[in-house]
Design a protein around this motif. Structure first.
Motif, PDB file in Angstrom:
ATOM      1  N   PRO A 205       0.829  -1.212   0.000  1.00  0.00           N
ATOM      2  CA  PRO A 205       0.000   0.000   0.000  1.00  0.00           C
ATOM      3  C   PRO A 205       0.860   1.258   0.000  1.00  0.00           C
ATOM      4  CG  PRO A 205      -0.688  -1.545   1.718  1.00  0.00           C
ATOM      5  CD  PRO A 205       0.619  -2.024   1.192  1.00  0.00           C
ATOM      6  N   GLN A 206       0.291   2.331  -0.524  1.00  0.00           N
ATOM      7  CA  GLN A 206       0.974   3.613  -0.517  1.00  0.00           C
ATOM      8  C   GLN A 206       1.028   4.139   0.913  1.00  0.00           C
ATOM      9  OE1 GLN A 206       2.303   5.196  -3.257  1.00  0.00           O
ATOM     10  NE2 GLN A 206       3.156   6.739  -1.873  1.00  0.00           N
ATOM     11  N   LEU A 207       2.209   4.519   1.363  1.00  0.00           N
ATOM     12  CA  LEU A 207       2.352   5.015   2.723  1.00  0.00           C
ATOM     13  C   LEU A 207       1.893   6.462   2.821  1.00  0.00           C
ATOM     14  CD1 LEU A 207       5.889   3.654   3.730  1.00  0.00           C
ATOM     15  CD2 LEU A 207       3.655   2.680   4.300  1.00  0.00           C
ATOM     16  N   SER A 208       1.329   6.822   3.964  1.00  0.00           N
ATOM     17  CA  SER A 208       1.019   8.220   4.231  1.00  0.00           C
ATOM     18  C   SER A 208       2.327   8.961   4.525  1.00  0.00           C
ATOM     19  CB  SER A 208       0.071   8.340   5.421  1.00  0.00           C
ATOM     20  OG  SER A 208       0.741   7.957   6.622  1.00  0.00           O
ATOM     21  N   THR A 239       1.269  -1.407  11.668  1.00  0.00           N
ATOM     22  CA  THR A 239       1.797  -2.655  11.110  1.00  0.00           C
ATOM     23  C   THR A 239       2.435  -2.418   9.748  1.00  0.00           C
ATOM     24  OG1 THR A 239       0.098  -3.925  12.285  1.00  0.00           O
ATOM     25  CG2 THR A 239       1.230  -5.029  10.475  1.00  0.00           C
ATOM     26  N   GLU A 240       1.867  -1.521   8.959  1.00  0.00           N
ATOM     27  CA  GLU A 240       2.448  -1.215   7.650  1.00  0.00           C
ATOM     28  C   GLU A 240       3.833  -0.581   7.809  1.00  0.00           C
ATOM     29  OE1 GLU A 240       2.746  -1.847   3.941  1.00  0.00           O
ATOM     30  OE2 GLU A 240       0.849  -2.347   4.929  1.00  0.00           O
ATOM     31  N   PRO A 389      -5.512   5.914   7.762  1.00  0.00           N
ATOM     32  CA  PRO A 389      -5.340   6.005   6.304  1.00  0.00           C
ATOM     33  C   PRO A 389      -6.684   5.983   5.575  1.00  0.00           C
ATOM     34  CG  PRO A 389      -4.810   3.799   7.076  1.00  0.00           C
ATOM     35  CD  PRO A 389      -5.036   4.636   8.293  1.00  0.00           C
ATOM     36  N   GLY A 390      -6.693   6.509   4.367  1.00  0.00           N
ATOM     37  CA  GLY A 390      -7.899   6.473   3.544  1.00  0.00           C
ATOM     38  C   GLY A 390      -9.011   7.318   4.118  1.00  0.00           C
ATOM     39  N   ASN A 391     -10.237   6.762   4.041  1.00  0.00           N
ATOM     40  CA  ASN A 391     -11.419   7.494   4.494  1.00  0.00           C
ATOM     41  C   ASN A 391     -11.840   7.140   5.914  1.00  0.00           C
ATOM     42  OD1 ASN A 391     -11.711   8.771   1.959  1.00  0.00           O
ATOM     43  ND2 ASN A 391     -12.711   6.931   1.128  1.00  0.00           N
ATOM     44  N   ALA A 392     -11.043   6.296   6.576  1.00  0.00           N
ATOM     45  CA  ALA A 392     -11.403   5.898   7.942  1.00  0.00           C
ATOM     46  C   ALA A 392     -11.335   7.100   8.880  1.00  0.00           C
ATOM     47  CB  ALA A 392     -10.463   4.802   8.427  1.00  0.00           C
ATOM     48  N   ARG A 393     -12.369   7.229   9.725  1.00  0.00           N
ATOM     49  CA  ARG A 393     -12.445   8.369  10.641  1.00  0.00           C
ATOM     50  C   ARG A 393     -12.443   7.884  12.084  1.00  0.00           C
ATOM     51  NH1 ARG A 393     -17.874  10.717   8.301  1.00  0.00           N
ATOM     52  NH2 ARG A 393     -18.120   8.486   7.954  1.00  0.00           N
ATOM     53  N   PRO A 394     -11.922   8.698  12.994  1.00  0.00           N
ATOM     54  CA  PRO A 394     -11.973   8.311  14.406  1.00  0.00           C
ATOM     55  C   PRO A 394     -13.419   8.135  14.857  1.00  0.00           C
ATOM     56  CG  PRO A 394     -10.499  10.184  14.078  1.00  0.00           C
ATOM     57  CD  PRO A 394     -11.238   9.985  12.795  1.00  0.00           C
TER      58      PRO A 394
END
Length: 744
Positions: A205-208, A239-240, A389-394
């Motif tokens: 995956p692309q890293l932030s 983990t990434e 990452p991505g669209n995941a929100r707290p």
């Protein structure tokens, strides 16, 4: 002609001393210095029982007459068992943790080596293709057989590796009957290299930006010691970061050690790593059989294990070319061993990385205050992941005030309604309750009698499904009484709520949504925990109920609601670490919600919604809470702003345990006076333990505290010889716990 040698031998006995033996001439090697670190079998005790020990020195003289020394029965190794670096580190640990070196050494090696077995591999069953060019068209409908054949076309593989990759014995036998493959016996190959052949299997995956910065910070410092704290919110992709660091280490041909807190986390971790790297990966934990543990240890020592993934004891693996140590969930209390050799795996790992001059990465969403303070003070390099990452929100956090509400096995009407709403959208729900059994207390409705353990200052927990009472402190069990022991009434009722009772209620409230309970009581069978996790991820269960086991590092993409049913007990604990643990628990449990693109919600039920700790956690999160709590610790001069050691004593007679610690205190005060450090060291007690009587023994504690770690160590080093000589010490069981985290 060679003469007999005096050898100093350390044995796994609870004595802070070592023993002199004679090494017969026929066992003496040409190089006498190589004797140190080799295992021997010696007679010990009145019955001349044989024990395995390790040679630690070759003194020229002994305190005993030469003719009184017993002879060593056998020399087990041709060379020192451990590398010099690990041997020296165990010596350090023995001194720092005030534990006999013989026992430290034995606990650091596999069980079979403790029993005197040779440090060698057994031959293993390997499988190979008979002809790699064979026509596989007949296997086109046998997908599993075709997949197994494709694996073996690349290289011969041992059965254990094939099994790890999902190839069953039935599949192998079918291929053998069709003359595609055959088996043979061979010693495992240890002449392996992966420096230039390490390739990622799955797409990376692309890293932030934050992840890339963390990876670069570590990989630019390979072959140099530095301790990194990776503080990343739950679901932020720690983990990434680990995987990308490992890629760089493996590319150098080096080995890696990844330590996790629970056995339950190792299968999912190894699955993730195997999907990324085509290198030898081995597990190291207590659920392996003795032969598997030995072979994993040997692969690490001989350099044929690229990655070792294991629990606490994995830090004792002896590596040929270790390049990095990664400690996941570094805050977890299970990294501290609570009996016998009371070491802390995190601290031991840091010391080991320093000795080997390699980087170590500590990862957590909720760092231990000790680690966080070291990072804030600049002793550790502080890396942070603040976004998912991505669209995941707290997740959204909410408090439910339980005061005056009608509860169903601890569930409020508001929580039940929320569960209905989330389940109606085909999502999953997690309920967390850190209390096993059906109910924590069995009580007589007529006179108030309580079913109390006869050996502990604790109540029996009622287990309804098995119909027995169980003390979770001494493991004593008792049949459920038919009537009250005091008044004879048969009106006995359970009081309080445990996971077993809550499971029963959930099945009644939500009959159309399958519930699974995960706690120690129903995950004892081998692979049961992993089977539950697979069923959860497949959607078989919609309501997940569990204890702390569910809070650690698991990824459930369909979970959108997480509820903590009852945590009020931690708000008013006499343990100064209780608030830290609650903050970590709340954050870790909350991190199971909304980890994919679905929005998550976290609910905490409490009778004290106004409590400062809860308000801080719910409104500001662990980062702000931990830094505020550190300020309080500094003002109170509690760890990490001071260092502690706890001397424990227990006996069937309370007076004996207390009197022994009083003598210990006198000795410590005298040493402090002699060294003019009385004003810099605090000695408190002796006082009864929080649970004064457990398993029939009375327990007392003596606390040593100072702002200087070295002062505590020196005091104990001097005092230990005095403690050993006290006649009162032979009447009690006593121990020293350096850097204690549990005062129960």
């Amino acid at each position: 002609m060679a003469k007999e040698l005096i050898c100093r031998v350390a044995l796994a006995v609870p004595l802070h001393k070592q023993f002199d033996y004679l090494l017969p001439a026929h066992l003496i090697s040409e190089n006498q210095h190589s004797l140190i670190g080799r295992r021997v079998i010696v007679p010990f005790g009145g019955g001349y029982r044989k024990q395995v020990g390790v040679i630690t020195g070759l003194p020229e003289t002994s305190d005993y007459a030469i003719d009184k020394l017993k002879a060593i029965n056998d020399l087990l190794d041709h060379q020192p068992l451990l590398s010099d670096s690990l041997y020296q580190l165990l010596n350090w640990a023995s001194v720092y943790y005030q534990h006999p070196f013989g026992d430290v050494f034995q606990q650091a090696i596999p069980t079979l080596l403790r029993k005197g077995k040779p440090a060698t591999f057994n031959s293993k069953e390997y499988w190979q293709c008979i002809d790699k060019q064979m026509d596989t068209a007949p296997l086109s409908r046998a997908k599993k057989q075709l997949a197994a054949f494709d694996l073996l076309v690349k290289q011969d593989l041992p059965y254990e590796t094939l099994k790890q990759r999902g190839v069953s014995r039935t599949t192998l036998n079918s291929l053998q009957e069709k003359h595609y493959i055959r088996s043979y016996q061979q010693l495992p190959s240890t002449n392996l290299t992966w420096a230039e052949t390490t390739q990622t299997i799955e797409e990376t995956p692309q890293l932030s930006t934050e992840q890339a910065l963390a990876v670069t910070s570590v990989t630019q410092q390979l072959n140099h010691f530095k301790c990194y704290l990776l503080e990343g919110i739950t679901g932020s992709g720690k983990t990434e970061v680990y995987l990308n660091i490992l890629k760089a280490v493996l590319a150098e041909g080096q080995q890696a050690l990844v330590v996790v807190p629970e056995i339950g986390l190792t299968p999912q971790t190894i699955k993730r790593f195997q999907a990324r790297f085509d290198v030898p990966i081995y597990l190291k934990h207590s659920a392996l059989n003795e032969q598997q543990q030995l072979e994993t240890w040997l692969h690490a020592q001989q350099g044929s294990a690229a990655i070792i993934i294991g629990t606490r004891s994995a830090i004792f693996s002896d590596f040929k070319n270790l390049g990095v140590i990664i400690l996941d969930e570094e805050h977890d209390a299970s990294f501290k061993q609570q009996d016998s050799f009371r070491y802390h795996a995190r601290d031991f790992a840091i010391k080991r990385a320093s000795q080997l001059n390699i980087p170590i990465l500590l990862g957590s969403a909720t760092p231990a205050f000790e680690s966080l303070n070291n990072a804030l003070m600049g002793r550790y390099h502080h890396l942070q992941l603040t976004h998912r990452p991505g669209n995941a929100r707290p997740p959204k956090n909410d408090l439910i005030n339980l005061a005056g509400l009608p509860l169903k096995s601890g569930l409020s009407p508001q929580l039940i309604t929320l569960m209905q709403q989330h389940l109606a959208k085909n999502n999953q729900v997690i309920l967390f309750l850190n209390r096993r059994g059906y109910a924590p207390v069995l009580m007589c409705h007529e006179c108030g009698w309580l079913a109390k353990c006869q050996r502990c200052d604790a109540f029996y927990t009622y287990h309804k499904s098995a119909n027995y009472l169980h003390c979770h402190h001494c493991t004593a069990t008792h049949p459920v009484p038919e009537q009250c022991h005091d008044c004879g009434s048969t009106n006995l009722n359970s009081t309080g709520v445990g996971t077993e009772q809550l499971e029963e209620t959930l099945q009644q409230l939500f009959p159309d949504h399958p519930t699974v309970r995960i706690d120690r009581d129903n995950t004892r069978k081998k692979d049961s925990f992993n089977n539950y996790l697979n069923d959860i991820n497949s959607g078989k269960y919609k309501i997940l109920l569990g204890t702390q086991m569910l809070a650690k590092g698991h990824h459930f993409p369909d979970v959108t609601l997480v509820a903590l049913v009852d945590v009020d007990g931690a708000l008013f604990s006499n343990d100064f670490r209780a608030s830290e643990r609650l903050g970590q628990l709340f954050t870790q449990v909350a991190g199971r919600a909304g980890r994919a693109e679905k929005k998550g919600q976290v609910v905490l039920q409490t009778f004290h919604p106004e409590h400062n700790l809860l308000q801080e956690l719910v409104n500001n999160g662990y980062a702000d809470f931990s830094r505020s709590a550190l300020t309080e610790r500094r003002l109170a001069q509690l760890p990490p702003f001071s260092y502690q050691a706890l001397i424990r004593a227990e006996a069937l007679n309370a007076t004996q345990a207390e009197n022994f610690l009083k003598l210990c205190k006198q000795t410590l005060n005298q040493i402090a006076d002699n060294n003019k450090v009385s004003e810099r060291i605090l000695i408190l007690g002796p006082i009864p333990a929080s649970m004064e009587r457990r398993a029939g023994k009375y327990r007392f504690q003596l606390l040593i505290q100072s702002e200087q770690r070295v002062l505590v160590t020196k005091m104990l080093n001097t005092a230990l010889a005095h403690f050993d000589k006290m006649p009162e010490g032979r009447k009690v069981r006593w121990s020293i716990d350096v850097d204690p985290i549990d005062f129960i």
